[in-house]
Motif scaffolding. Sequence first.
Motif, mmCIF file in Angstrom:
data_model
loop_
_atom_site.group_PDB
_atom_site.id
_atom_site.type_symbol
_atom_site.label_atom_id
_atom_site.label_comp_id
_atom_site.label_asym_id
_atom_site.label_seq_id
_atom_site.Cartn_x
_atom_site.Cartn_y
_atom_site.Cartn_z
ATOM 1 N N THR A 152 9.098 7.406 3.003
ATOM 2 C CA THR A 152 7.784 7.670 2.019
ATOM 3 C C THR A 152 7.958 8.905 1.515
ATOM 4 O O THR A 152 7.661 9.133 0.402
ATOM 5 C CB THR A 152 6.510 7.698 2.737
ATOM 6 O OG1 THR A 152 6.599 8.361 3.911
ATOM 7 C CG2 THR A 152 6.096 5.973 3.258
ATOM 8 N N ALA B 36 8.400 2.930 2.978
ATOM 9 C CA ALA B 36 7.499 2.204 1.691
ATOM 10 C C ALA B 36 8.234 0.852 1.581
ATOM 11 O O ALA B 36 8.081 0.485 0.491
ATOM 12 C CB ALA B 36 7.681 3.133 0.741
ATOM 13 N N ARG C 289 2.554 6.620 -7.013
ATOM 14 C CA ARG C 289 1.656 7.255 -7.681
ATOM 15 C C ARG C 289 2.068 8.857 -7.398
ATOM 16 O O ARG C 289 1.824 9.546 -8.445
ATOM 17 C CB ARG C 289 0.338 7.341 -6.762
ATOM 18 C CG ARG C 289 -0.598 6.359 -7.511
ATOM 19 C CD ARG C 289 -2.000 6.443 -7.014
ATOM 20 N NE ARG C 289 -2.143 6.343 -5.524
ATOM 21 C CZ ARG C 289 -2.325 4.902 -5.143
ATOM 22 N NH1 ARG C 289 -2.122 4.058 -5.709
ATOM 23 N NH2 ARG C 289 -2.491 5.016 -3.896
ATOM 24 N N ASN C 290 2.812 9.324 -6.509
ATOM 25 C CA ASN C 290 3.211 10.804 -6.300
ATOM 26 C C ASN C 290 4.560 11.075 -6.904
ATOM 27 O O ASN C 290 5.113 11.838 -6.626
ATOM 28 C CB ASN C 290 3.354 11.060 -4.717
ATOM 29 C CG ASN C 290 2.047 11.087 -4.189
ATOM 30 O OD1 ASN C 290 1.044 11.261 -4.830
ATOM 31 N ND2 ASN C 290 1.992 10.426 -2.673
ATOM 32 N N ASN D 223 9.154 9.712 -2.261
ATOM 33 C CA ASN D 223 8.353 9.385 -3.287
ATOM 34 C C ASN D 223 8.988 8.533 -4.482
ATOM 35 O O ASN D 223 9.098 9.049 -5.616
ATOM 36 C CB ASN D 223 7.890 10.766 -3.850
ATOM 37 C CG ASN D 223 6.619 11.289 -2.785
ATOM 38 O OD1 ASN D 223 6.069 10.364 -2.139
ATOM 39 N ND2 ASN D 223 6.515 12.495 -2.820
ATOM 40 N N ARG E 50 0.861 -1.313 -0.079
ATOM 41 C CA ARG E 50 0.106 0.018 -0.073
ATOM 42 C C ARG E 50 0.959 1.340 -0.001
ATOM 43 O O ARG E 50 0.735 2.095 -0.724
ATOM 44 C CB ARG E 50 -0.983 0.154 1.166
ATOM 45 C CG ARG E 50 -2.358 0.836 0.979
ATOM 46 C CD ARG E 50 -3.304 0.260 2.167
ATOM 47 N NE ARG E 50 -3.738 -0.791 1.917
ATOM 48 C CZ ARG E 50 -4.140 -1.477 2.883
ATOM 49 N NH1 ARG E 50 -4.244 -1.232 4.138
ATOM 50 N NH2 ARG E 50 -4.717 -2.848 2.735
ATOM 51 N N ALA E 51 1.712 1.354 0.996
ATOM 52 C CA ALA E 51 2.595 2.383 1.116
ATOM 53 C C ALA E 51 3.276 2.659 -0.039
ATOM 54 O O ALA E 51 3.748 3.824 -0.662
ATOM 55 C CB ALA E 51 3.576 2.355 2.126
ATOM 56 N N TYR F 232 2.683 1.767 -3.360
ATOM 57 C CA TYR F 232 1.769 2.140 -4.432
ATOM 58 C C TYR F 232 1.552 3.670 -4.358
ATOM 59 O O TYR F 232 1.621 4.321 -5.431
ATOM 60 C CB TYR F 232 0.699 1.399 -4.542
ATOM 61 C CG TYR F 232 0.668 0.219 -5.061
ATOM 62 C CD1 TYR F 232 1.572 -0.076 -6.228
ATOM 63 C CD2 TYR F 232 -0.003 -1.158 -4.687
ATOM 64 C CE1 TYR F 232 1.752 -1.581 -6.657
ATOM 65 C CE2 TYR F 232 -0.044 -2.288 -5.268
ATOM 66 C CZ TYR F 232 0.957 -2.494 -6.334
ATOM 67 O OH TYR F 232 1.012 -3.632 -6.686
ATOM 68 N N GLU F 233 1.539 4.024 -3.182
ATOM 69 C CA GLU F 233 1.186 5.518 -2.648
ATOM 70 C C GLU F 233 2.128 6.390 -3.120
ATOM 71 O O GLU F 233 2.005 7.533 -4.109
ATOM 72 C CB GLU F 233 0.730 5.781 -1.450
ATOM 73 C CG GLU F 233 0.547 7.132 -0.996
ATOM 74 C CD GLU F 233 -0.642 7.301 -0.430
ATOM 75 O OE1 GLU F 233 -1.163 6.296 0.066
ATOM 76 O OE2 GLU F 233 -0.956 8.441 -0.001
ATOM 77 N N THR F 234 3.596 5.811 -3.043
ATOM 78 C CA THR F 234 4.730 6.744 -3.154
ATOM 79 C C THR F 234 4.786 6.631 -4.648
ATOM 80 O O THR F 234 5.313 7.743 -5.420
ATOM 81 C CB THR F 234 5.957 6.259 -2.464
ATOM 82 O OG1 THR F 234 6.343 5.034 -2.726
ATOM 83 C CG2 THR F 234 5.768 6.561 -1.033
#
Length: 282
Positions: free
Chosen positions: A150, A168, A54-55, A153, A47-48, A50-52
């Motif tokens: 995180t 992440a 995306r950013n 990014n 999850r973490a 994927y978030e980084t």
Amino acid sequence: MALLLCSTIGRMLGVIFSLLLAALSQCSAYDCSAHPWIDETVKHWFRASYETARNSDKTIEESLEAIANIQWGKYYTGKSMGILTYDDSVGAYHVTFKELHRHNEPHKPAGMQRVIERAIMQHNADLVRALGKKELKFIFGTEDFPIVDTWLNLRLPSFQMCHSPETADVPVPDFTWELYSQAQYTNNSWWEVRRLLLLKSAMLPWKLRERDLFMRGDAGVGYRKVLMPFMHEVQVRGNECRSRKVSGSLSIDRGGFQGLEAAGPDQLGIHGRRRKREEYFQ
Ligand SMILES: *[C@@H]1O[C@H](CO)[C@@H](O)[C@H](O)[C@H]1NC(C)=O
């Protein structure tokens, strides 16, 4: 602990394999239905990352380079890169490893590489289906702390044996035990080590076990450098030193942790930037 939770080595290879595949944006070619919990586990731990991703405004190569250059104090953390390449002559994937920065013990990367090699051999057909013969690079580390903040990014995680809410990294099981030279296993197969664990465990009933803490290892690093003299004092003087403040400051460069401070036997307050991270040290 992660090892004890898993009943078969095949499942663990499945986890390693799924983690590798999840590093791709599409893992639809891999059918996780045989072990539904793997799917959920992988989603949770990515999850973490994927978030980084995306950013991120970095490319995959830039992200790999950024991970390779992560330092702890003035040292590069121990890490290696795995490179999966499809060999046309054999019609299968094979993996090569490149040490990026020295690991603190040679058995650590060796143990991890061995399980990755086995996973790739066992799941080669799925890999070919999922990757379509493309090359895949990933970095794994063997420090006992996560390394990819995180806020960096990055497009990719690193695979570490730890995770924290501020990082992440994707945690993977520690497979370094197989080649742990001090254990001097004559047979280090999973089944033999499992048999040994169960045998030793059954030799000491719970009611006879001690509640006292024990520690093996070097008292001169990290937490222990401050904790050991402190524990010794508690042992010698008992409650007398309860109210006394014990404090110390360790520098990351000297191999310890910055601003470690002990405020009494019941409260060990650890301050500084790495506080959360330390909480994940077991
Ligand atoms: C190691 O132990 C396992 C399980 O106990 C056994 O099946 C295997 O044959 C052993 N291997 C060797 C080389 O002795």
